[in-house]
Design a protein around this motif. Sequence first.
Motif, short mmCIF file in Angstrom:
data_model
loop_
_atom_site.label_atom_id
_atom_site.label_comp_id
_atom_site.label_asym_id
_atom_site.label_seq_id
_atom_site.Cartn_x
_atom_site.Cartn_y
_atom_site.Cartn_z
N TRP A 283 24.61 51.10 37.11
CA TRP A 283 24.83 52.08 36.08
C TRP A 283 25.32 51.19 34.87
N LEU A 284 26.16 50.14 35.06
CA LEU A 284 26.67 49.50 33.70
C LEU A 284 25.68 48.72 32.93
N LEU A 285 24.49 48.42 33.68
CA LEU A 285 23.68 47.42 32.94
C LEU A 285 22.33 47.96 32.62
N LEU A 286 21.84 49.01 33.26
CA LEU A 286 20.45 49.58 33.12
C LEU A 286 20.39 50.55 31.87
N PRO A 287 21.22 51.86 32.01
CA PRO A 287 21.01 52.78 31.05
C PRO A 287 21.65 52.50 29.64
N THR A 288 22.73 51.65 29.77
CA THR A 288 23.48 51.45 28.63
C THR A 288 22.99 50.10 27.93
N THR A 289 22.44 49.10 28.62
CA THR A 289 21.82 47.92 27.90
C THR A 289 20.53 47.36 28.17
N GLY A 290 19.78 48.28 29.16
CA GLY A 290 18.33 47.77 29.48
C GLY A 290 18.50 46.18 29.92
N LEU A 291 19.66 45.72 30.56
CA LEU A 291 19.56 44.51 30.98
C LEU A 291 19.74 43.52 30.09
N LEU A 292 19.48 43.69 28.65
CA LEU A 292 19.52 42.56 27.71
C LEU A 292 21.07 42.15 27.37
N ALA A 293 21.97 42.84 27.80
CA ALA A 293 23.42 42.56 27.40
C ALA A 293 23.70 41.12 28.22
N LEU A 294 23.07 40.98 29.38
CA LEU A 294 23.09 39.61 30.17
C LEU A 294 23.01 38.54 29.45
N ARG A 295 22.45 38.65 28.17
CA ARG A 295 22.22 37.66 27.16
C ARG A 295 23.26 37.05 26.27
N SER A 296 24.61 38.04 26.57
CA SER A 296 25.51 37.75 25.40
C SER A 296 26.71 37.23 26.16
N PRO A 297 27.40 36.25 25.48
CA PRO A 297 28.66 35.92 26.18
C PRO A 297 29.72 36.85 26.07
N LEU A 298 29.70 37.71 25.45
CA LEU A 298 30.57 38.77 25.14
C LEU A 298 30.74 39.59 26.74
N LEU A 299 29.84 39.64 27.46
CA LEU A 299 29.70 40.06 28.80
C LEU A 299 30.88 39.52 29.72
N ILE A 300 31.33 38.32 29.20
CA ILE A 300 32.45 37.57 30.05
C ILE A 300 33.63 38.42 30.16
N VAL A 301 33.94 39.31 29.05
CA VAL A 301 35.06 40.09 28.81
C VAL A 301 35.01 41.20 30.13
N ALA A 302 33.88 41.52 30.49
CA ALA A 302 33.93 42.65 31.47
C ALA A 302 34.15 42.02 32.96
N LEU A 303 34.00 40.73 32.99
CA LEU A 303 34.19 40.10 34.41
C LEU A 303 35.63 40.39 35.34
N PRO A 304 36.72 40.65 34.61
CA PRO A 304 37.97 40.51 35.25
C PRO A 304 38.09 42.03 35.81
N THR A 305 37.69 43.12 35.06
CA THR A 305 37.72 44.36 35.64
C THR A 305 36.71 44.54 36.64
N VAL A 306 35.40 44.04 36.65
CA VAL A 306 34.30 44.20 37.41
C VAL A 306 34.69 43.47 38.86
N GLY A 307 35.44 42.26 38.64
CA GLY A 307 35.89 41.64 39.64
C GLY A 307 36.72 42.23 40.50
N TRP A 308 37.98 42.79 39.96
CA TRP A 308 38.98 43.51 40.82
C TRP A 308 38.28 44.60 41.45
N ARG A 309 37.73 45.51 40.82
CA ARG A 309 37.12 46.67 41.22
C ARG A 309 36.07 46.28 42.64
#
Length: 477
Positions: A283-309
Amino acid sequence: MTSAQIAPAPAGGTEPSEISGPVAQRTPRPRHLAPYYLATALFVAYSVISVSRYRQLRTMSWDLGIFEQAIRGYAQLQAPLADLKGPGAHILGDHFSPVTALLAPAYRLFPSPVTLLIAQAALLALSAVPVTRAATRLLGPARGLALGIAYGLSWGIQRAVDFDFHEICFAVPLIAFALEAILRERWRAALWWALPLVLVKEDLGATTAAIALVVVVRARRTSPRMVPYAIGVVVFGAVAALLTFTVLIPAFNTTGAYDYWNKVGGGGGPFDGLDTKLRTLGWLLLPTTGLLALRSPLLIVALPTVGWRFLSSDSHYWDTGWHYSAVLMPVVILALADAIDLYRRSARPRLRAYALQLPAAVAAASLALTTALPLARLTESDTYRKSDRVIAAERLLDRIPDGAKVEANIGPISRLTSRCRVFWVGRTEGVTPDFIALDNRSGRFKDPQGYAGRLHPRVGYTEAGRAGGFVLLKRSS
């Protein structure tokens, strides 16, 4: 070729030849104002949804009451105590969120939970401004506005709006402004926007560190002088999070510990509920980004929150409900804008076409999904009126005098915390309440008076009234 290698167009995409004279420079073109128009519309929509839920006694949890008690303490220049967490419990010993003290002046003027809900709506709507501005600057007015709409209607933001009040409403605009600054290569501004996150919630020090790490990655070639400062902020964010978990929160907690360690890494650990966790990631990556966001280093910012969850064994943290995904929405949308800016110059026609069509696609997806999300209630007439049941329940609760000690479950809490001392049912810990108010619409309490007797065997309670599925018991001895 990256976006950093391309000279930015003037703000709003206006060519220099289009500007003639000081009047033209002072008068912004309509498209310049699109982010602000969008934010205003979102503020109205978010406010209606939040306030209507409150008016209709459909509070989802005790959080609204807890935060009101804490902010009420700040407003009265007292300690932020939240009796709902236990008599005299200091809120900073639960979650470290001193940022909520910023709402104290507004609450002092308007002492109501509605003040918190309106403030949350304003903060979440404000975050659409940097998101839309950054996307517009990279992709042009049409695609930028499409991504702004996709963001404002994203399921993570809508779930947060629907969830009463939570301190993360401060984090969302801070993250959005920080990422906008990164995309504009304003490295110092990005770091300044990231620093206050350590005052929003204990885990967000890691997000501060992640934003600074992105600055290191993006600035190392064009602005090497900023790299040491960014590394310093990485260290600051990590140390701040560690100290908050191990020193600050335990210092305010009567047990001398952090109460939520058992919810992270306990139970079945990362493999517990793995199917739901993977579905949430989709849900985080498909309807909101079509998976293309995986190419951006900005996605690093999501890792702490995704990690602890994902490490948690608490099912509330896993899924797409509640408010936990709101801080991820500006990250994934701006990561998408960053990736589109890269791929629209690709030598591969199909990839270039896919990138350029994504803004419209994700905006359409957000609009379609909204039909099953909270903002869909804007089209329902019941959203704008109270039922007779709610009016009757309000009249019943109005019989409780100001300043009374009240033990209550979720339903009555948010109607009482602005004028009474309210405790969570079964957690008065020696305090004898004057009243017990129960939402019994589910029929859970077959014998409310007997239940009160079990809670307080040395005190007598008589039924003072019933209305709208609520039961009010008054101390008789």
